[in-house]
Design a protein around this motif. Structure first.
Motif, mmCIF file in Angstrom:
data_model
loop_
_atom_site.group_PDB
_atom_site.id
_atom_site.type_symbol
_atom_site.label_atom_id
_atom_site.label_comp_id
_atom_site.label_asym_id
_atom_site.label_seq_id
_atom_site.Cartn_x
_atom_site.Cartn_y
_atom_site.Cartn_z
ATOM 1 N N SER A 37 16.861 11.765 -11.351
ATOM 2 C CA SER A 37 16.371 13.156 -11.006
ATOM 3 C C SER A 37 15.633 13.013 -9.473
ATOM 4 O O SER A 37 15.511 11.884 -9.017
ATOM 5 C CB SER A 37 15.178 13.853 -11.693
ATOM 6 N N ALA A 38 15.337 14.105 -9.043
ATOM 7 C CA ALA A 38 14.598 14.099 -7.661
ATOM 8 C C ALA A 38 13.054 13.744 -8.243
ATOM 9 O O ALA A 38 12.624 14.047 -9.532
ATOM 10 C CB ALA A 38 14.636 15.606 -7.044
ATOM 11 N N LYS A 48 7.127 19.717 -7.315
ATOM 12 C CA LYS A 48 8.386 18.774 -7.378
ATOM 13 C C LYS A 48 8.901 18.745 -5.905
ATOM 14 O O LYS A 48 9.017 19.906 -5.355
ATOM 15 C CB LYS A 48 9.240 19.479 -8.353
ATOM 16 N N THR A 50 12.172 18.964 -5.557
ATOM 17 C CA THR A 50 13.395 20.185 -5.477
ATOM 18 C C THR A 50 12.687 21.747 -5.413
ATOM 19 O O THR A 50 13.129 22.265 -4.600
ATOM 20 C CB THR A 50 13.726 20.131 -6.953
ATOM 21 N N GLU A 115 17.765 14.361 -5.263
ATOM 22 C CA GLU A 115 18.441 13.550 -6.061
ATOM 23 C C GLU A 115 19.135 12.652 -5.255
ATOM 24 O O GLU A 115 19.157 11.176 -5.712
ATOM 25 C CB GLU A 115 19.278 14.346 -7.062
ATOM 26 N N PHE A 169 21.991 16.283 -11.051
ATOM 27 C CA PHE A 169 22.119 17.712 -10.627
ATOM 28 C C PHE A 169 22.974 18.411 -9.910
ATOM 29 O O PHE A 169 23.093 19.641 -9.936
ATOM 30 C CB PHE A 169 20.565 17.935 -9.924
ATOM 31 N N ARG A 183 18.659 24.391 -13.254
ATOM 32 C CA ARG A 183 17.326 23.647 -13.187
ATOM 33 C C ARG A 183 17.323 22.600 -14.208
ATOM 34 O O ARG A 183 17.518 22.850 -15.530
ATOM 35 C CB ARG A 183 16.100 24.570 -13.022
ATOM 36 N N GLY A 184 16.953 21.487 -14.144
ATOM 37 C CA GLY A 184 16.851 20.374 -15.145
ATOM 38 C C GLY A 184 18.167 19.951 -15.459
ATOM 39 O O GLY A 184 18.338 18.991 -16.369
ATOM 40 N N GLY A 185 19.163 19.934 -14.612
ATOM 41 C CA GLY A 185 20.783 19.536 -14.659
ATOM 42 C C GLY A 185 20.819 18.182 -14.629
ATOM 43 O O GLY A 185 22.138 17.936 -14.976
ATOM 44 N N SER A 186 20.046 17.495 -14.022
ATOM 45 C CA SER A 186 20.259 16.131 -14.125
ATOM 46 C C SER A 186 20.519 15.386 -15.609
ATOM 47 O O SER A 186 21.275 14.465 -15.603
ATOM 48 C CB SER A 186 19.010 15.119 -13.515
ATOM 49 N N ASP A 187 20.163 16.030 -16.569
ATOM 50 C CA ASP A 187 20.171 15.762 -17.893
ATOM 51 C C ASP A 187 21.755 15.740 -18.025
ATOM 52 O O ASP A 187 22.367 15.305 -18.977
ATOM 53 C CB ASP A 187 19.511 16.826 -18.892
#
Ligand code: ASP
Length: 439
Positions: A37-38, A48, A50, A115, A169, A183-187
């Motif tokens: 993630s960032a 953050k 981001t 990222e 992300f 948001r939170g899309g690195s998952d």
């Protein structure tokens, strides 16, 4: 064994955190593909990266000076590089980012750089190959993710690379324009990479030691769930339980790859395993409790409703017409209640009621507002006698009035409607009867 490891923003917020993450990767040779993630918050007052990038974009689009904010972002990365004792200069990258922001490359482009840059640092620090997500994660012209094309291209690309870092992300559309997940899309990226390389495990490293049985803001120090199925997780996260992005389970679920939620700050803790199926009983009869406030029940009554074919459809059509999705629909012989989100319903209330009157011609319509829904979820519930009895006994003891009961046909969840004000006490009562009595 091949593992994908994704690190969240707080796991990469500083050089110190970066080192912990790198040590985790290096301690297991099967951890071959890393999705960063960032940089997130270093403490509760921090911002953050981001969010800083979104701020740059907003300032630039408003024709205002964004350089100070970009300088602040540069400071975050240079701090990490210096703290890691690396010899890496990001001047060229930052000059390019400035050029592109000036050329209106878009909001997603700006956000994705968090990222991208973390990926560059991580790859250099670990000695892994950097693979730009823009070249392997595809979106269509409408900015929607393209799962099959991505899987094909990514699988091919990574088959030739022993160890790689792929930033989370973002990806790109057919024109090469950067797109991001929500948001939170690195998952989600982690899950996509796990599917593409046919990983044996997708490790998702964050700042908690797994999923908690319920919300820690409501119950103090709730126990950790050791093992949970994708299906149970869907039920719980839909009802408000956080930690993992909602959409992150789909790519791995398809491939049957388990996800392991782990804590970067406590790497020895086993965390939570998310699996397709398991014979393992949950530690308590229930796996988790989650819920949300802010629902409305629209109660529709009509004599002999049970024998009027199409009555339910007509009522639901009134909601559909105004774009309101319904959550639950418990019914009696001559009554039917539709539970919807209060925020979505309120502005359209009169229009929907008029439509129900017109389409279904009921005798009475009444409305209950300020309701909360609580989901008690567990794969072991269907085999345990008295589960519902214990839920409702606990609520009765806590003097909580139950407004609605609904059980999923798979018997893996019981949904309870209570007044908003009873929401927290109800969750505490249910938690206590299952966990504190240890049955
Ligand atoms: N950095 C992005 C965010 O803050 C994506 C992520 O962390 O997963 O939402």
């Amino acid at each position: 064994m091949k593992k994908v490891v994704k690190f969240g923003g707080s796991s990469l917020a500083s050089a110190e955190q970066f080192k912990k993450a790198a040590d985790i990767v290096k301690s297991d040779i099967s951890r071959r593909y890393v999705v960063p993630s960032a940089p997130g918050k270093r403490d509760s007052k921090d911002t953050k990266v981001t969010d800083l990038l979104y701020r740059c974009y907003d300032l630039a689009e408003a024709g205002r000076n964004y350089h100070e904010v970009l300088f602040q972002i540069r400071g975050r990365y240079d701090g990490i590089i210096k703290g890691l004792g690396m010899d890496l200069d990001l001047s060229e990258e930052f000059a390019e980012i400035e050029r592109k922001i000036d050329a209106h490359a878009g909001k997603a482009y700006a956000a994705s750089r968090g990222e991208y840059l973390n990926g560059k640092i991580m790859a250099a620090y670990l000695g892994f190959t950097f693979v730009d997500a823009a070249e392997v994660i595809y979106f269509n012209e409408d900015g929607e993710f393209e799962p099959e094309l991505t899987d094909k291209v990514l699988a091919e690309k990574l088959s030739g690379i022993e160890k790689a870092v792929i930033p989370g992300f973002y990806g790109a559309d057919p024109e090469g324009r950067i797109c991001t997940f929500s948001r939170g899309g690195s998952d989600i990226t982690g899950s996509i990479v796990a599917r593409a390389i046919k990983a044996s495990l997708y490790e998702n490293w964050t700042d908690v030691s797994g999923f908690l049985l319920t919300d820690p803001h409501i119950v103090k120090d709730p126990v950790i769930i050791n093992i949970i199925t994708y299906k149970e997780l869907r039920e719980l996260s839909y009802m408000g339980a956080g930690v993992l992005h909602d959409e992150a389970i789909f790519p791995v679920r398809k491939a049957g790859i388990p996800i392991n939620i782990r804590n970067t700050n406590d790497p020895d803790a086993p965390g939570t395993m998310i699996v397709k199926t398991t014979g393992a009983k949950s530690r308590y009869t229930i796996t988790g409790i989650a819920g949300r406030k802010g629902f409305v029940a629209v109660n529709v009554e009509k004599d002999r409703m049970n024998s009027e074919i199409g009555f339910g459809r007509k009522v639901l059509e009134a909601f559909e017409k105004y774009g309101i999705s319904f959550e639950h629909m418990p019914s009696g012989i001559d009554t039917l209640s539709v539970f919807v989100e209060q925020e979505a319903f309120e502005p359209k209330e009169q229009a929907v009621l008029a439509a129900i009157n017109r389409m279904a011609a009921p005798d009475v319509i009444s409305i209950d507002t300020d309701l909360a829904l609580i989901a008690v979820v567990g794969r072991s519930m269907k085999d345990a006698r008295g589960t519902a009895g214990r839920v409702f006994a606990s609520l009765a003891h806590a003097r909580i009035n139950v407004r609605m009961i609904d059980q999923g046909s798979d018997e893996e969840n019981i949904i309870i409607g209570v007044k908003n004000d009873d929401f927290e006490p109800a969750i505490r009562a249910i938690y206590s009867i299952f966990v504190d009595t240890r049955i």
